[in-house]
Design a protein around this motif. Sequence first.
Motif, PDB file in Angstrom:
ATOM      1  N   UNK A 291       0.699  -1.362  -0.142  1.00 29.15           N
ATOM      2  CA  UNK A 291       0.001  -0.051  -0.156  1.00 29.15           C
ATOM      3  C   UNK A 291       0.663   1.282   0.095  1.00 29.15           C
ATOM      4  N   UNK A 292       1.690   1.328   0.607  1.00 27.47           N
ATOM      5  CA  UNK A 292       2.790   2.717   0.881  1.00 27.47           C
ATOM      6  C   UNK A 292       3.686   2.570  -0.437  1.00 27.47           C
ATOM      7  N   UNK A 293       4.013   1.459  -0.900  1.00 30.90           N
ATOM      8  CA  UNK A 293       4.629   1.753  -2.177  1.00 30.90           C
ATOM      9  C   UNK A 293       3.790   2.161  -3.411  1.00 30.90           C
ATOM     10  N   UNK A 294       2.504   1.577  -3.296  1.00 31.58           N
ATOM     11  CA  UNK A 294       1.688   2.160  -4.513  1.00 31.58           C
ATOM     12  C   UNK A 294       1.352   3.718  -4.140  1.00 31.58           C
ATOM     13  N   UNK A 295       1.391   4.122  -3.163  1.00 31.49           N
ATOM     14  CA  UNK A 295       1.292   5.366  -2.810  1.00 31.49           C
ATOM     15  C   UNK A 295       2.182   6.260  -3.398  1.00 31.49           C
ATOM     16  N   UNK A 296       3.449   5.858  -3.148  1.00 30.89           N
ATOM     17  CA  UNK A 296       4.792   6.481  -3.725  1.00 30.89           C
ATOM     18  C   UNK A 296       5.028   6.428  -5.027  1.00 30.89           C
ATOM     19  N   UNK A 297       4.630   5.288  -5.569  1.00 29.67           N
ATOM     20  CA  UNK A 297       4.643   5.212  -6.972  1.00 29.67           C
ATOM     21  C   UNK A 297       3.452   6.202  -7.782  1.00 29.67           C
ATOM     22  N   UNK A 298       2.374   6.320  -7.172  1.00 31.72           N
ATOM     23  CA  UNK A 298       1.423   7.158  -7.811  1.00 31.72           C
ATOM     24  C   UNK A 298       1.805   8.789  -7.525  1.00 31.72           C
ATOM     25  N   UNK A 299       2.461   8.937  -6.658  1.00 31.92           N
ATOM     26  CA  UNK A 299       3.019  10.324  -6.479  1.00 31.92           C
ATOM     27  C   UNK A 299       4.028  10.760  -7.464  1.00 31.92           C
ATOM     28  N   UNK A 300       5.032   9.578  -7.502  1.00 31.61           N
ATOM     29  CA  UNK A 300       6.123   9.746  -8.713  1.00 31.61           C
ATOM     30  C   UNK A 300       5.580  10.007  -9.939  1.00 31.61           C
TER      31      UNK A 300
END
Length: 382
Positions: A51-60
């Motif tokens: 979940x946290x990685x998906x959030x970071x990837x979406x922000x990038x």
Amino acid sequence: MPKDPFDWIEAQHERLRAAGLLRTLRPRPADAGPTDLAGNDYLGLTRHPEVTEAAAAAARRWGAGATGSRLVTGSTELHARLERELAAFCGFEAALVFSSGYAANLAAVTALSGPSAATLLVCDESNHASLIDGCRLARAERAIVPHADPEAVAKAVAAHEGRALTITDSVFSVDGDAAPLRALAEACRAGGAALLVDDAHGLGVLGDGGRGALHAAGLAGDADVVATVTLSKSLGSQGGAVLGPARVIDHLVSTARSFIFDTGLAPAAVGAALASLEVLRREPERAARVRAVAGELHRRVTEAGLTAVRPDAAVVSVRAPSPEAAVRWAADCREAGLAVGCFRPPSVPDGISRLRLTARADLTDERIAQAADTIVRTAPAA
């Protein structure tokens, strides 16, 4: 000197302080901190690595913010994908994502009623503040009915000649009890009313694999039923959504002010919610686990002599003798390494203060026992 226009604030604060009702902000630490039975991370997904990685990837990929309202630049492919997957998961035809569950509730209530539509809003007396505020903003005729009372709903609808919209939480946030959704739907249909259900505390907890209270009641996808959900509880993210027939969702896009004039949900939150949905689909047992944890917390505190409402979902409400006692009790729990919710008037319209415990699927049996022991050990005298 000109008169101070805010000179009344100090006196108001003193009255709140004397009544044990003054609220303060307490920043939480970034690390794990105390055992958390205060937040709404029911499934333990807020810190899940996917979940946290998906959030970071979406922000990038999409940027830190949505950049504008959904109707201007605030809609991305991620938003559209989340709407499709959320509707499919919960069993509805369509969905519309908002920046918060609060905004979603305001949109659903106001856009489906209003003074020109001559719609009667039939509202449970224990509904969440966002639903109550939606009723106020709609400026429509209102009937406030007793808590979880389908017969009262049927009478209110039958006495009204125009359109009617019945509004209820699926699981009420203070005591954690569930609404009788099937009986409410029957009462609505007898009088030709629509049913709007805030399933914030049902999504991820109730229904097959956490598909929600309406799915559990066999009402998901019905033509006369609309649901609202939040992404900030079981899905460990932020935001909200309205789910229902496609024509209802299309209507909200063109008429709901809290959609039209609000900046879209940040891509990171959308990405996180999508990842949480994937985890829940893969691990449906999380929904059953959180219900089991709630039941075990209730069993332990009631067997020790405390008064608590039997939970229908993830919320366990434990009575406190007074607002002041509730505040002290919560503080004593925190000092012992346990974070609990503390509900006092005016958050609780019945005037009864409570500790509000929110079960989590990722709690071990040992942590559950420790938490219950702390609550019992620090309990104030009745």
